[in-house]
Design a protein around this motif. Structure first.
Motif, PDB file in Angstrom:
ATOM      1  N   ALA A  44      25.211  26.577  63.172  1.00 14.68           N
ATOM      2  CA  ALA A  44      26.214  26.009  64.065  1.00 14.68           C
ATOM      3  C   ALA A  44      28.083  26.214  63.473  1.00 14.68           C
ATOM      4  CB  ALA A  44      26.430  25.114  65.324  1.00 14.68           C
ATOM      5  N   CYS A  45      28.065  25.768  62.175  1.00 11.18           N
ATOM      6  CA  CYS A  45      29.471  25.929  61.660  1.00 11.18           C
ATOM      7  C   CYS A  45      29.951  27.372  60.749  1.00 11.18           C
ATOM      8  CB  CYS A  45      29.740  25.167  60.216  1.00 11.18           C
ATOM      9  SG  CYS A  45      29.365  23.086  61.443  1.00 11.18           S
ATOM     10  N   SER A  46      29.106  28.012  61.509  1.00  4.05           N
ATOM     11  CA  SER A  46      30.463  29.664  61.243  1.00  4.05           C
ATOM     12  C   SER A  46      28.648  30.513  61.906  1.00  4.05           C
ATOM     13  CB  SER A  46      28.849  29.857  59.737  1.00  4.05           C
ATOM     14  OG  SER A  46      29.270  29.231  59.109  1.00  4.05           O
ATOM     15  N   PRO A  47      29.656  30.469  63.659  1.00  3.53           N
ATOM     16  CA  PRO A  47      28.841  31.282  63.966  1.00  3.53           C
ATOM     17  C   PRO A  47      29.584  32.106  64.264  1.00  3.53           C
ATOM     18  CG  PRO A  47      30.649  30.244  65.326  1.00  3.53           C
ATOM     19  CD  PRO A  47      30.691  29.447  63.954  1.00  3.53           C
ATOM     20  N   GLY A  48      28.291  33.584  64.913  1.00  2.00           N
ATOM     21  CA  GLY A  48      28.315  34.799  63.989  1.00  2.00           C
ATOM     22  C   GLY A  48      27.799  35.377  63.305  1.00  2.00           C
ATOM     23  N   ARG A  49      27.571  34.821  62.173  1.00  2.00           N
ATOM     24  CA  ARG A  49      27.034  35.045  60.828  1.00  2.00           C
ATOM     25  C   ARG A  49      25.545  35.105  60.442  1.00  2.00           C
ATOM     26  NH1 ARG A  49      27.877  32.235  55.135  1.00  2.00           N
ATOM     27  NH2 ARG A  49      26.149  33.074  54.330  1.00  2.00           N
ATOM     28  N   VAL A  50      25.236  35.913  60.616  1.00  2.00           N
ATOM     29  CA  VAL A  50      23.708  35.926  60.317  1.00  2.00           C
ATOM     30  C   VAL A  50      23.224  35.643  58.884  1.00  2.00           C
ATOM     31  CG1 VAL A  50      21.116  38.445  59.947  1.00  2.00           C
ATOM     32  CG2 VAL A  50      23.552  38.434  61.456  1.00  2.00           C
ATOM     33  N   PHE A  51      22.236  34.624  59.228  1.00  2.00           N
ATOM     34  CA  PHE A  51      21.594  34.091  57.623  1.00  2.00           C
ATOM     35  C   PHE A  51      20.474  33.900  57.705  1.00  2.00           C
ATOM     36  CE2 PHE A  51      25.176  31.306  58.369  1.00  2.00           C
ATOM     37  CZ  PHE A  51      25.653  30.635  57.213  1.00  2.00           C
ATOM     38  N   GLY A  52      19.785  34.704  56.136  1.00  3.46           N
ATOM     39  CA  GLY A  52      18.736  35.134  55.768  1.00  3.46           C
ATOM     40  C   GLY A  52      18.156  33.975  55.979  1.00  3.46           C
ATOM     41  N   ARG A  53      16.280  34.549  56.028  1.00  6.44           N
ATOM     42  CA  ARG A  53      15.946  33.103  55.403  1.00  6.44           C
ATOM     43  C   ARG A  53      15.649  32.521  54.445  1.00  6.44           C
ATOM     44  NH1 ARG A  53      11.765  33.223  59.889  1.00  6.44           N
ATOM     45  NH2 ARG A  53      10.154  32.104  58.408  1.00  6.44           N
ATOM     46  N   THR A  94      17.451  35.259  66.882  1.00  4.43           N
ATOM     47  CA  THR A  94      16.454  35.616  66.153  1.00  4.43           C
ATOM     48  C   THR A  94      17.520  37.167  65.511  1.00  4.43           C
ATOM     49  OG1 THR A  94      14.104  34.234  66.750  1.00  4.43           O
ATOM     50  CG2 THR A  94      14.294  36.000  64.835  1.00  4.43           C
ATOM     51  N   VAL A  95      16.676  37.676  64.228  1.00 10.11           N
ATOM     52  CA  VAL A  95      17.640  38.866  63.464  1.00 10.11           C
ATOM     53  C   VAL A  95      15.885  39.034  63.336  1.00 10.11           C
ATOM     54  CG1 VAL A  95      18.784  40.437  62.652  1.00 10.11           C
ATOM     55  CG2 VAL A  95      19.706  37.819  63.463  1.00 10.11           C
ATOM     56  N   HIS A  96      15.123  39.961  63.742  1.00  6.34           N
ATOM     57  CA  HIS A  96      13.486  40.443  63.399  1.00  6.34           C
ATOM     58  C   HIS A  96      13.970  40.737  61.921  1.00  6.34           C
ATOM     59  CE1 HIS A  96      11.656  39.659  66.667  1.00  6.34           C
ATOM     60  NE2 HIS A  96      12.885  39.777  68.082  1.00  6.34           N
ATOM     61  N   GLY A  97      13.117  40.288  61.395  1.00  8.05           N
ATOM     62  CA  GLY A  97      13.159  40.862  59.903  1.00  8.05           C
ATOM     63  C   GLY A  97      14.639  40.361  59.107  1.00  8.05           C
ATOM     64  N   VAL A  98      15.576  39.417  59.205  1.00  6.16           N
ATOM     65  CA  VAL A  98      16.000  39.342  58.380  1.00  6.16           C
ATOM     66  C   VAL A  98      16.258  38.187  58.816  1.00  6.16           C
ATOM     67  CG1 VAL A  98      18.800  38.846  57.962  1.00  6.16           C
ATOM     68  CG2 VAL A  98      17.452  41.045  59.029  1.00  6.16           C
ATOM     69  N   GLY A  99      16.755  36.842  59.623  1.00  6.09           N
ATOM     70  CA  GLY A  99      16.749  35.557  59.628  1.00  6.09           C
ATOM     71  C   GLY A  99      17.405  35.205  60.648  1.00  6.09           C
ATOM     72  N   TYR A 100      18.291  34.696  60.842  1.00  5.05           N
ATOM     73  CA  TYR A 100      18.644  33.975  61.863  1.00  5.05           C
ATOM     74  C   TYR A 100      20.380  33.707  62.127  1.00  5.05           C
ATOM     75  CZ  TYR A 100      14.507  31.813  62.599  1.00  5.05           C
ATOM     76  OH  TYR A 100      12.516  31.859  62.633  1.00  5.05           O
ATOM     77  N   ARG A 101      20.975  33.088  63.557  1.00  3.50           N
ATOM     78  CA  ARG A 101      22.728  33.579  63.794  1.00  3.50           C
ATOM     79  C   ARG A 101      22.831  32.543  64.934  1.00  3.50           C
ATOM     80  NH1 ARG A 101      22.009  38.729  66.053  1.00  3.50           N
ATOM     81  NH2 ARG A 101      23.094  38.831  68.250  1.00  3.50           N
TER      82      ARG A 101
END
Length: 662
Positions: A44-53, A94-101
């Motif tokens: 939540a403190c980096s909205p929009g950024r995709v974090f890998g698992r 969920t960013v499928h195959g990557v992680g979450y944003r």
């Protein structure tokens, strides 16, 4: 250089108090475990950024030696706390195959005078209550969603999505409204309900979330063609450390139900999702906010929604009546006492279980299910009492409870199962117990415990083949219940399937390790004629059982003096009186002494020792199946003649083994 974290993040009706490590939604605090809150803050403190698992695991857990299932569970908890739907997420995507944003909604300018501060700690009991939804009888997803805005850059996806939709590509999640279409009818319908997470922050409420989980298991079991794993097996995965695929493989199911329960004050909040074990995708998810008094209707709604997602129809058995473990008057205090009683029953505290079921019946005297559970707890307490007089008093209490249960609900399968247990354990009424268990199984075909009881009663009467069939049906729904495998092993031994019996024993021991070596392996070794292995198992038991097992095992050894000495030790009253005379009857059976065998069976009978239930499927005793002395004893205790038993004797098993070697 990393950006400093804000003190708080606020959007819609959600406030993330980063500094205070608290999450508020709708004015109510949402309890979160520390790791879950840390993941929320990271995203939540980096909205929009995709974090890998892996990046999330490194940042929050400090390493990657955590199974992906742990992160899956944390994300589920976060979605429940944020009140969002995994199929149409507003914040945690969920960013499928990557992680979450994490996506923050566009926040309108704060009106003059409006407060944006988090609720103060001194606000009225924020941890003890959940603010009810605007429409408490509606699911949270029933509320109208905010208008969606689609960026122009996403328009190129529309043709591709149309093609995928036409092709029926099932990896794309569907909206809950079409969940019933999510699973093709041709796929195997098998499911396990994992214990719902107790999100109340109060460990004393664990019985409540477990009770809701068990109710889901019972209710789903009544849908046609739906295989549902029992409590003992599915609850082994309480910690959530395993991936859905691994759990599915161990339980043999295609789908898992997981989620969380939060009860505070007069409100219950439940989040639940249905996951495919093949690929971990969420098939269906929903969040419910209901008044506590509407709990029973809520449980039914959840079960129906899950069944609809699996395209399962309610089982319609001709003449069947509704099987329910809820108080007929709807009293929630009685239901809570019932659930707490079950929790103590499962951990083996039968006295506490009795106390709580008595409380349930005092609050609501017409609570038939509580009376039935009370009876079963009394029976088990009586079985484990060394004093026969105390045991008979326990059985008398069980009899009263059973009578009340059947008077209140003559068609309650649970009540007939309770009477079957009583007739078998207390009265040695072999025929009557079979009849009661059959009636219970017909009324509640989904109840594995009743089938297990029927298997025991059938085996005790020598009906080995059907006993195996009923045990295997129970095993299909409780594959990880250790006791199931040990009891199954006895049936396999009686049918001469020694290798399969050994495998079942070892698997049961793996599920529920006991000190030393499983004593059941001694019988496998005896029937194989392996004196050294039998004595090794016996020697590794705890006293006084060690002495009695050694007396049995020694009888197949070549050293007759040692066999005589082992039996003489076991015959000391201070040893056998603390265990069971049945083992001495087995020792004499191996010695070929029919008179002494029957003499010690008489002692077993005089003590109301339930080891006598093994007689007609015990290969050691059945070596005298044609002996009139054993036949006379069986007639005396109401058993069928030993010649009618479908089990094999030790001589038949050895002969079959020798024939196979030729």
């Amino acid at each position: 250089m990393s950006q400093p974290q804000p003190a708080r993040v606020a959007f819609d009706d959600v406030i993330i108090d980063v500094a205070g490590q608290r999450l508020w939604r709708g004015g109510a605090r949402q309890p979160l475990e520390p790791k879950a809150f840390a993941v929320l803050v990271l995203l939540a403190c980096s909205p929009g950024r995709v974090f890998g698992r892996d990046e999330i695991l490194d940042a929050v857990w400090g390493h990657r030696h955590v199974t992906p299932g742990v992160l899956n569970r944390v994300v589920t908890l976060l979605r429940h706390a944020l009140g969002e739907d995994a199929q149409a997420p507003r914040y945690l995507r969920t960013v499928h195959g990557v992680g979450y944003r994490f996506e923050l909604p566009v926040v309108a300018e704060t009106p003059p005078g409006a407060s944006t501060e988090a609720p103060a700690p001194e606000a009225p009991a924020p941890d003890a209550a959940i603010a009810p939804a605007a429409h408490p009888l509606r699911r949270s997803s029933d509320a109208a969603p905010p208008p969606r805005k689609f960026p122009h850059a996403a328009l190129w996806l529309l043709p591709l999505l149309a093609v995928l939709a036409l092709a029926g590509w099932k990896l794309w999640p569907r909206h809950p409204a079409t969940a019933a279409e999510a699973v093709p009818a041709s796929e195997q319908r098998s499911i396990a309900v994992l214990p719902l997470v107790n999100a109340s922050g109060d460990a004393a409420q664990q019985f409540f979330s477990d009770g809701i989980s068990e109710n889901l298991i019972d209710t789903l079991s009544r849908f046609e063609g739906l295989k549902v794993i029992g409590r003992a097996s599915s609850f082994r995965f309480r910690d959530g450390k395993d991936e859905s695929k691994a759990i599915g493989a161990r339980l043999g199911v295609a789908y898992l139900v997981s989620g969380s329960v939060q009860r505070a004050g007069d409100t219950v909040r439940i989040g639940v999702e249905l996951v495919s074990t093949a690929d971990g995708r969420t098939v269906w998810t929903e969040h419910y906010d209901r008044p506590y008094q509407d709990l029973f209707a809520l449980q039914d709604d959840i079960a129906r929604a899950i069944a609809a997602a699996l395209q399962a129809k309610l089982l319609r058995t001709p003449g069947a009546t509704k099987q329910d473990n809820r108080p007929p008057g709807g009293n929630m205090d009685a239901y809570n006492a019932y659930l707490q009683g079950l929790r103590n029953f499962y951990v083996g505290d039968y006295r506490k279980a009795i106390e709580l079921q008595q409380k349930a019946t005092q609050i609501e005297p017409d609570y038939a299910a509580a009376w039935a559970q009370l009876s079963t707890a009394w029976v088990l307490l009586g079985q484990y009492m060394g004093d026969d007089e105390k045991a008979q008093r326990a059985y008398a209490e069980a009899r009263k409870a059973t009578d009340v249960a059947l008077r209140l609900a003559p068609d309650l399968g649970l009540a007939h199962g309770a009477r079957g247990n009583l007739l078998l354990a207390a009265d040695f009424d072999w025929r009557g117990s079979i009849d009661e268990f059959r009636r219970g199984a017909a009324l509640a075909p989904e109840n594995g415990q009743i089938r297990g009881g029927l298997s025991r009663a059938l085996a005790a009467s020598g009906h080995l083949h059907e006993a195996i069939e009923q045990r295997e049906r129970f095993l299909s729904n409780e594959p990880l219940f250790a006791g199931n495998h040990f009891l199954y092993a006895y049936l396999l031994i009686a049918s001469g399937r020694l290798d399969a019996a050994e495998s079942s024993i070892r698997f049961g021991h793996e599920l529920q390790p006991r000190p030393g070596v499983p004593f059941e392996l001694m019988y496998v070794a005896i029937l194989r004629g392996d004196a050294n292995a039998a004595q090794d198992v016996a020697a590794r038991q705890s006293p006084p059982w060690r002495e009695l097992n050694l007396a049995v095992a020694a009888q197949i050894g070549p050293d007759r003096a040692a066999a005589d000495a082992a039996l003489a030790t076991a015959l000391k009253e201070e040893i056998w009186s603390r265990t069971t005379p049945y083992l001495i009857a087995q020792a004499y059976a191996l010695r070929g002494d029919a008179d002494k065998t029957v003499e010690w069976l008489e002692r077993t009978w005089s003590r109301h020792d339930t080891n006598l239930h093994h007689l007609l499927y015990d290969p050691l005793i059945l070596r005298f199946r044609n002996d009139p002395r054993l036949a006379s004893f069986c007639a005396k205790v109401g058993l069928p003649p030993p010649t009618a038993s479908e089990a094999l004797s030790i001589d038949q098993i050895i002969a079959a083994a020798n024939a196979g070697k030729r």
